[in-house]
Design a protein around this motif. Structure first.
Motif, PDB file in Angstrom:
ATOM      1  N   ASN A 177      -2.702 -12.712  -6.705  1.00 24.57           N
ATOM      2  CA  ASN A 177      -1.402 -13.037  -7.308  1.00 24.57           C
ATOM      3  C   ASN A 177      -0.358 -13.426  -6.265  1.00 24.57           C
ATOM      4  N   GLY A 178      -0.784 -13.509  -4.998  1.00 20.10           N
ATOM      5  CA  GLY A 178       0.150 -13.894  -3.942  1.00 20.10           C
ATOM      6  C   GLY A 178       1.014 -12.754  -3.444  1.00 20.10           C
ATOM      7  N   GLU A 179       0.668 -11.504  -3.812  1.00 16.26           N
ATOM      8  CA  GLU A 179       1.451 -10.343  -3.404  1.00 16.26           C
ATOM      9  C   GLU A 179       0.923  -9.779  -2.081  1.00 16.26           C
ATOM     10  N   LEU A 180       1.841  -9.330  -1.225  1.00 13.04           N
ATOM     11  CA  LEU A 180       1.459  -8.702   0.037  1.00 13.04           C
ATOM     12  C   LEU A 180       0.980  -7.280  -0.225  1.00 13.04           C
ATOM     13  N   LYS A 181      -0.228  -6.969   0.221  1.00  9.54           N
ATOM     14  CA  LYS A 181      -0.823  -5.651   0.015  1.00  9.54           C
ATOM     15  C   LYS A 181      -1.261  -5.056   1.353  1.00  9.54           C
ATOM     16  N   VAL A 182      -1.580  -3.750   1.327  1.00 10.38           N
ATOM     17  CA  VAL A 182      -2.069  -3.052   2.518  1.00 10.38           C
ATOM     18  C   VAL A 182      -3.455  -2.501   2.238  1.00 10.38           C
ATOM     19  N   HIS A 183      -4.400  -2.818   3.112  1.00 12.41           N
ATOM     20  CA  HIS A 183      -5.750  -2.265   3.018  1.00 12.41           C
ATOM     21  C   HIS A 183      -5.790  -0.997   3.856  1.00 12.41           C
ATOM     22  N   LYS A 184      -6.219   0.097   3.225  1.00 13.28           N
ATOM     23  CA  LYS A 184      -6.242   1.391   3.900  1.00 13.28           C
ATOM     24  C   LYS A 184      -7.184   1.385   5.097  1.00 13.28           C
ATOM     25  N   GLU A 185      -6.832   2.166   6.114  1.00 14.68           N
ATOM     26  CA  GLU A 185      -7.684   2.293   7.308  1.00 14.68           C
ATOM     27  C   GLU A 185      -9.008   2.970   6.969  1.00 14.68           C
ATOM     28  N   VAL A 186      -9.986   2.795   7.847  1.00 13.99           N
ATOM     29  CA  VAL A 186     -11.283   3.450   7.710  1.00 13.99           C
ATOM     30  C   VAL A 186     -11.512   4.304   8.947  1.00 13.99           C
ATOM     31  N   VAL A 187     -11.694   5.607   8.729  1.00 13.28           N
ATOM     32  CA  VAL A 187     -11.986   6.520   9.837  1.00 13.28           C
ATOM     33  C   VAL A 187     -13.484   6.455  10.135  1.00 13.28           C
ATOM     34  N   GLY A 188     -13.830   6.322  11.405  1.00 12.96           N
ATOM     35  CA  GLY A 188     -15.236   6.197  11.773  1.00 12.96           C
ATOM     36  C   GLY A 188     -15.585   7.019  12.993  1.00 12.96           C
ATOM     37  N   LYS A 189     -16.564   6.528  13.733  1.00 15.48           N
ATOM     38  CA  LYS A 189     -16.998   7.193  14.961  1.00 15.48           C
ATOM     39  C   LYS A 189     -16.977   6.203  16.124  1.00 15.48           C
ATOM     40  N   ILE A 253       0.530 -23.947   7.571  1.00 16.14           N
ATOM     41  CA  ILE A 253      -0.113 -22.629   7.547  1.00 16.14           C
ATOM     42  C   ILE A 253       0.468 -21.856   6.374  1.00 16.14           C
ATOM     43  N   GLU A 254      -0.320 -21.677   5.349  1.00 20.29           N
ATOM     44  CA  GLU A 254       0.165 -21.010   4.139  1.00 20.29           C
ATOM     45  C   GLU A 254       0.220 -19.500   4.333  1.00 20.29           C
ATOM     46  N   LYS A 255       0.868 -18.851   3.386  1.00 19.70           N
ATOM     47  CA  LYS A 255       1.136 -17.416   3.473  1.00 19.70           C
ATOM     48  C   LYS A 255      -0.136 -16.603   3.688  1.00 19.70           C
ATOM     49  N   ARG A 256      -1.199 -16.931   2.955  1.00 19.58           N
ATOM     50  CA  ARG A 256      -2.429 -16.146   3.046  1.00 19.58           C
ATOM     51  C   ARG A 256      -3.014 -16.205   4.454  1.00 19.58           C
ATOM     52  N   ASP A 257      -3.089 -17.434   5.020  1.00 18.65           N
ATOM     53  CA  ASP A 257      -3.616 -17.579   6.381  1.00 18.65           C
ATOM     54  C   ASP A 257      -2.702 -16.918   7.399  1.00 18.65           C
TER      55      ASP A 257
END
Length: 591
Positions: A177-189, A253-257
């Motif tokens: 939808n063109g909205e700015l979102k945040v992808h949660k971090e991933v805890v690893g090793k 350069i569009e918003k997504r890129d």
């Protein structure tokens, strides 16, 4: 009477001393003769290269022994122990056997030389004492191999094989939808191993497994950090799209890129935004450079009736200055949305400056060779053609040393090279430069025909069908090994290279000075046949899928003798020796 008894006693003492001295000197001389007879050209007892006993071996026998150990190591790989065993192979090659990476590189020559010098230094006293320690007192002397280890690449391969444990920073993205979102971090090793222990083991030819340490790795940037700065980024994005501009052409350069280029980075003062250099570089190369870069032009000339004519010097080109563009694009964060593309001079193809003066002294062919590359992959063919265009037209002045790697560099996609797939430890990676050894091998054989001094040459790890006859090949890898030769003539020389169908052709032009060359056919010995194909579990393939990627190769040693006779009658003799490791076929099975 008393005097006679005393004199008799003195004579007896003198006689005893003299007898003892004779016995001692006889023993010393006998031991000296024994050593000269039995160890004249052999390494003394109790002398080791790491864990390998070199006692009573000639240098060639010792080299063979060490090579056998290294060959097994190359076949078996480095084993890293964690919840599962990870196999990392020290020499990475394409399925055809083309070497694309050396993760571990051994140099045994110094250790062999030092081992042979023990008791053979030329100093009579020190050599005698060294022989006493070694033979009579069994004193152990250990020399260690030199080794270079690419720890960064090894860790990359380990992390790829254990990708299920990889951690990720939180990041921004734009949804459907063109909205700015945040992808949660991933805890690893985070995985690691003791660099020094591995190097010490390898220097000692100790190939026991290494333990991997694993620690919980919490990403530097978490979801909360991104959310705190989200409003600030949304305000910046109000200026999007942004434009790269060059001579009336625009790249939007569009918003997504744009959001995919933005990273949140932790600093001493908190968090700030920065541009991801790798993503911007990839975009510019794929969209901008391809349209506006002007490649450098090689010198132009023609050959008619065995003569060079119509010479035109090479020209510099222009290319996008990516380093500057990454810095300039950071101005997006303060409201700028138009960016003039900056260019920089591209390196001239010919390594040396070319001019009519350089060219005018070049009169005739002094060496040439042609080599087929039939059966090569499309990417390998592309690299051979691209490399040939970079070598052709190079002028080497008197006293200058030619470096193949330097002339072909940078060996990356931006310089026209293609990638090939490599599998190591079950993980698939893509490396640039397969096929360039076709150039170095053809050049090696061309230079052999000229009689010019060869200053650096190393054979391939495997005996590849591209380079028959075996033993007359030259491997290159950036930065080393390289193929180098010296122009020891009094004139400039010119290298010409071109591709005709599936044949690479090379010529070296200059002025003949009367030198003549002779070389024997390669002698092949110590033939070693590989065992059955090795089966390796892989998490990079679908479960149950089998992929047999590496062909098997026969191992062997070879040499040929080479003589250059100069116009004054002097001769320079040398021997080119090669060792080729056996390689089993390798099949990966998805788990």
């Amino acid at each position: 009477m008393i005097f006679r008894k005393k004199r008799k006693s003195v004579f007896k003492i003198i006689y005893l001393i003299f007898s003892y001295l004779v016995i001692i000197f006889s023993a010393i001389f006998s031991f000296y003769v024994y050593c000269e007879v039995n160890y004249k050209d052999r390494i003394l007892p109790n002398v080791y290269a790491g864990k390998v006993d070199l006692s009573n071996k000639t240098v060639e026998e010792a080299r063979k022994l060490i090579n056998q150990k290294i060959d097994v190591f190359n076949l078996e790989g480095i084993v890293f122990n964690n919840s599962k065993k990870i196999y990392i192979y020290p020499v990475e090659s394409s399925s055809s056997g083309e070497i694309l990476n050396y993760l571990v590189f051994f140099d045994m020559e110094e250790a062999l030389s030092n081992s042979m010098k023990i008791g053979h230094s030329g100093n009579v006293v020190s050599d005698y004492l060294a022989r006493l320690r070694s033979i009579l007192f069994r004193s152990k002397e250990v020399n260690y191999l030199s080794v270079k280890v690419d720890h960064e690449k090894i860790l990359e391969r380990i992390e790829k094989e254990l990708s299920e444990y990889r951690s990720y920073n939180a990041y921004y993205y734009v949804d459907d939808n063109g909205e700015l979102k945040v992808h949660k971090e991933v805890v690893g090793k985070k995985f690691d191993y003791d660099f020094k222990s591995l190097e010490d083991n390898l220097r000692s030819l100790n190939f026991s497994g290494m333990n991997l340490s694993a620690a919980k790795h919490v990403p530097e940037v978490v979801e909360r950090d991104c959310l705190d700065k989200k409003g600030e980024l949304e305000n910046m994005l109000s200026h999007s799209p942004i434009y790269m501009v060059y001579k009336g052409e625009n790249w939007e350069i569009e918003k997504r890129d744009l959001v995919s280029w933005v990273e949140l980075s932790k600093t001493d003062k908190g968090f700030s935004f920065k541009i991801n250099k790798d993503k911007v570089t990839s975009y510019i190369k794929e969209n901008v450079s391809i349209a506006i870069d002007i490649p450098p032009q090689p010198p132009e000339f023609s050959i008619e009736n065995g003569k060079l004519k119509d010479f035109k010097p090479g020209k510099d080109g222009l290319e996008v200055d990516i380093e500057k563009m990454v810095g300039n694009l950071s101005q997006f964060f303060v409201g700028q949305n138009r960016f003039e593309i900056e260019m920089k001079k591209a390196r001239q193809v010919a390594e040396m400056d070319s001019s009519e003066g350089d060219f005018s002294g070049i009169k005739e062919i002094i060496g040439e060779y042609s080599l087929s590359f039939a059966g090569s992959s499309a990417s390998r063919m592309k690299n051979i053609k691209n490399g040939a265009s970079k070598i052709s037209g190079a002028i080497i002045k008197p006293g200058e040393e030619f470096s193949t790697v330097k002339l072909l560099s940078p060996i990356d996609i931006s310089n026209g090279y293609a990638k090939e797939a490599v599998i190591n430890g079950g993980a698939i990676t893509y490396e640039v430069g397969g096929g360039l050894c076709q150039l170095s091998t053809t050049l090696f054989r061309t230079i052999l025909n000229t009689g010019l001094p060869i200053t650096m040459r190393k054979n391939h790890t495997y005996d590849m069908s591209y380079y028959l006859p075996v033993g007359v090949d030259a491997a290159i890898y950036d930065p080393s090994p390289d193929f180098k030769f010296l122009n020891d003539t009094g004139n400039n020389i010119l290298v010409v290279a071109w591709v005709d169908g599936v044949k690479l052709n090379m010529q070296v032009w200059g002025v003949r000075d009367g030198r003549m060359v002779q070389r024997t056919d390669p002698v092949r010995y110590n033939i070693s046949r590989p065992g059955a194909a090795k089966i390796i579990p892989s998490s990079s393939l679908a479960k149950g899928v089998t992929q047999c990627s590496y062909a098997s190769y026969i191992g062997s040693d070879t040499y040929f003798d080479y003589t250059v006779t100069y116009s004054d009658g002097t001769k320079k003799e040398s021997r080119f020796s090669s060792h080729y490791a056996p390689r089993r076929g390798i099949c990966y099975v998805g788990i």
